[in-house]
Scaffold this motif. Structure first.
Motif, mmCIF file in Angstrom:
data_model
loop_
_atom_site.group_PDB
_atom_site.id
_atom_site.type_symbol
_atom_site.label_atom_id
_atom_site.label_comp_id
_atom_site.label_asym_id
_atom_site.label_seq_id
_atom_site.Cartn_x
_atom_site.Cartn_y
_atom_site.Cartn_z
ATOM 1 N N ARG A 268 -36.113 14.190 -5.906
ATOM 2 C CA ARG A 268 -37.364 14.673 -6.654
ATOM 3 C C ARG A 268 -38.315 13.608 -6.630
ATOM 4 N N ARG A 272 -41.985 14.606 -5.256
ATOM 5 C CA ARG A 272 -43.198 14.304 -5.901
ATOM 6 C C ARG A 272 -44.303 13.508 -5.055
ATOM 7 N N SER A 333 -43.212 23.288 0.855
ATOM 8 C CA SER A 333 -43.403 24.349 -0.473
ATOM 9 C C SER A 333 -42.005 24.364 -0.986
ATOM 10 N N LYS A 334 -41.085 24.689 0.061
ATOM 11 C CA LYS A 334 -39.695 24.842 -0.537
ATOM 12 C C LYS A 334 -39.224 23.726 -1.284
ATOM 13 N N TRP A 335 -39.356 22.430 -0.998
ATOM 14 C CA TRP A 335 -39.017 21.181 -1.819
ATOM 15 C C TRP A 335 -39.755 21.389 -3.040
ATOM 16 N N ARG A 336 -41.059 21.501 -3.304
ATOM 17 C CA ARG A 336 -41.807 21.781 -4.303
ATOM 18 C C ARG A 336 -41.081 22.871 -5.493
ATOM 19 N N SER A 337 -40.628 23.927 -4.980
ATOM 20 C CA SER A 337 -39.944 24.759 -5.516
ATOM 21 C C SER A 337 -38.537 24.509 -5.868
ATOM 22 N N ASP A 338 -37.835 23.786 -5.248
ATOM 23 C CA ASP A 338 -36.595 23.426 -5.533
ATOM 24 C C ASP A 338 -36.488 22.396 -6.412
ATOM 25 N N PHE A 339 -37.452 21.446 -6.375
ATOM 26 C CA PHE A 339 -37.289 20.125 -7.654
ATOM 27 C C PHE A 339 -38.433 20.446 -8.600
ATOM 28 N N ALA A 340 -38.780 21.792 -8.755
ATOM 29 C CA ALA A 340 -39.906 21.794 -9.714
ATOM 30 C C ALA A 340 -41.120 20.907 -9.467
ATOM 31 N N VAL A 341 -41.839 20.560 -8.661
ATOM 32 C CA VAL A 341 -42.881 19.370 -8.639
ATOM 33 C C VAL A 341 -44.103 20.387 -8.130
#
Length: 341
Positions: A268, A272, A333-341
Motif C-alpha cells: 500500500r 500510494r 487504477s486496479k491497485w488504487r481500488s485494491d489498496f483504497a488509495v
C-alpha cells in the motif's frame, strides 16, 4: 543490420532533477532532494545500464557472433531484448507463467523470442540454463550467452555508472541515496561505485537506503536473521521478485562501507507513492519504484527517510526512480481500488 566495429552499452546519462521543494520541506526537513530518472532509459528502467554493459562486452569478446538468453518477466528481459534489438543479434527471454501478456508483447515487439517456463523467476532461469546446455551440445557452433538479471560483475559495473553520473551532476557526493532491492544488482553497483569515488576523493561514502516491500523482502530478511531465502514472492512489486539476493551484496553489507540501511514498506505504501509521483511528476512508475519513493511521499503512519537517517537543510539526498516499464493506467487504477488509495 550491419554491426559496429565496437559494441557500446546503450544506456544514457539520465536526468537528475531537483524534487519540488514543497515535498522536501514537508517531509525531509528541508533537505535538497533530487530524482534520478532512470525510468527514461531506452527500455524504461535502470536495467539497461547493467545488462547492456554485459551484452556489449560479450559481443566484443565474440566479434558479434553470439546470441543471448535472458530470464525475466520484467525489466531485465526488456533491457536484454532492447539491447540485442539495437545491435541486430538474437535474444530469447525465458519468463515465468504469471508474466503479463503486455510484457510478452513488448518483448516480441523488439524481436525477442519468448519462452514460458515455471511459475517463478528461479524456475525460468533453471530452464534457461538447460537450454544453454542443449545449444552447446547440439553441434551448431552457435555461442549462446546466458544473461543473469543481477548476479554478474559486468552487470554491477554497468550499474555503477549511476553513481558516477550523480556525483558529476551534483558536483559532490550526496549524503544519502534511496534505491530499491530485488536481486541486488543495482545496489551492488551503487555501493561499489560510490565506494570507488569516495576513495578517489578521500571522503566518506554515501549512505545507501535499500527499500523492499513486504512479500519481497529477501535482503531485509537476510540481514535481520529472518526467513531467508523467501519461499515465494507475494508482493505486487514483482520487479523485486528474487527469493534471495546476490552473495556479493551480503558481503558488502557486512563490510560496512558504504553503510547500507535496509527498509521494509508495504504494498500500500508503494501504491500510494506511485499515485503521488504520477500526480506530481506526470510520469508512470511501477510498485518496485514506488517502494523507494514511499520514503519521500510520506504520510502519518508510514516510514519517512528522516526517520532513518539524520537530515537537515544542508543534506543532499537522491531518490532513484528506477523504472516504469511494467505498469499502465489500468494496473494503477486496479491497485488504487485494491489498496483504497
Amino acid at each position: 543490420m550491419s554491426q559496429p566495429s565496437q559494441f557500446l552499452p546503450i544506456f544514457r546519462h539520465s536526468p537528475l532533477l531537483p524534487c519540488p521543494s514543497r515535498l522536501s520541506d514537508r517531509f525531509l526537513n528541508g533537505a535538497s532532494v533530487y530524482l534520478k530518472l532512470d525510468n527514461l532509459q531506452p527500455s524504461g528502467s535502470f536495467k539497461d545500464r547493467g545488462l547492456s554493459t554485459f551484452i556489449a562486452a560479450h559481443l566484443n569478446k565474440h566479434n558479434g557472433q553470439c546470441e543471448f538468453v535472458s530470464s525475466s518477466g520484467g525489466n531485465a528481459g526488456l533491457a536484454a531484448a532492447t539491447t540485442c534489438h539495437t545491435y541486430g543479434v538474437k535474444c530469447t527471454v525465458f519468463v515465468p507463467s504469471p508474466t503479463p501478456q503486455r510484457i510478452k508483447d513488448r518483448l516480441t515487439a523488439v524481436d525477442a523470442k519468448v519462452v514460458v517456463a515455471g511459475d517463478m523467476w528461479h524456475e525460468a532461469h533453471a530452464a534457461l540454463m538447460e537450454y544453454v546446455k542443449e545449444k552447446e551440445a547440439d553441434g551448431s557452433g552457435v555461442k549462446v550467452v546466458p544473461v543473469h538479471p543481477f548476479d554478474d560483475p559486468l552487470v554491477w559495473k554497468g550499474h555503477s555508472s549511476m553513481a558516477r553520473e550523480i556525483v558529476a551532476d551534483l558536483g559532490k557526493m550526496p549524503d544519502a541515496v534511496v534505491t530499491v532491492v530485488g536481486g541486488g544488482g543495482l545496489l551492488i553497483g551503487l555501493a561499489e561505485g560510490f565506494a570507488e569515488i569516495a576513495k578517489e576523493k578521500g571522503v566518506k561514502p554515501t549512505t545507501l537506503i535499500a527499500v523492499e516491500t513486504e512479500g519481497a523482502e529477501s535482503f531485509y530478511n537476510a540481514v535481520n536473521d529472518k526467513k531467508y531465502p523467501l519461499d515465494a514472492i507475494t508482493s505486487i512489486a514483482k520487479s523485486l521478485g528474487a527469493t534471495q539476493v546476490a552473495d556479493r551484496l551480503l558481503d558488502i553489507y557486512k563490510e560496512g562501507s558504504p553503510t547500507i540501511k535496509p527498509v521494509k514498506v508495504t504494498d500500500r505504501d508503494s501504491v500510494r507513492a506511485i499515485v503521488d509521483f504520477t500526480e506530481e511528476m506526470r510520469m508512470l512508475v511501477e510498485p518496485a519504484c514506488g517502494a523507494g519513493l514511499s520514503l519521500l511521499f510520506s504520510e502519518v503512519g508510514r516510514p519517512s527517510l528522516s526517520d532513518i537517517v539524520p537530515l537537515s537543510s544542508k543534506s543532499v539526498v537522491v531518490f532513484v526512480v528506477c523504472g516504469g516499464s511494467t505498469v499502465d493506467f489500468e494496473l494503477i487504477s486496479k491497485w488504487r481500488s485494491d489498496f483504497a488509495v
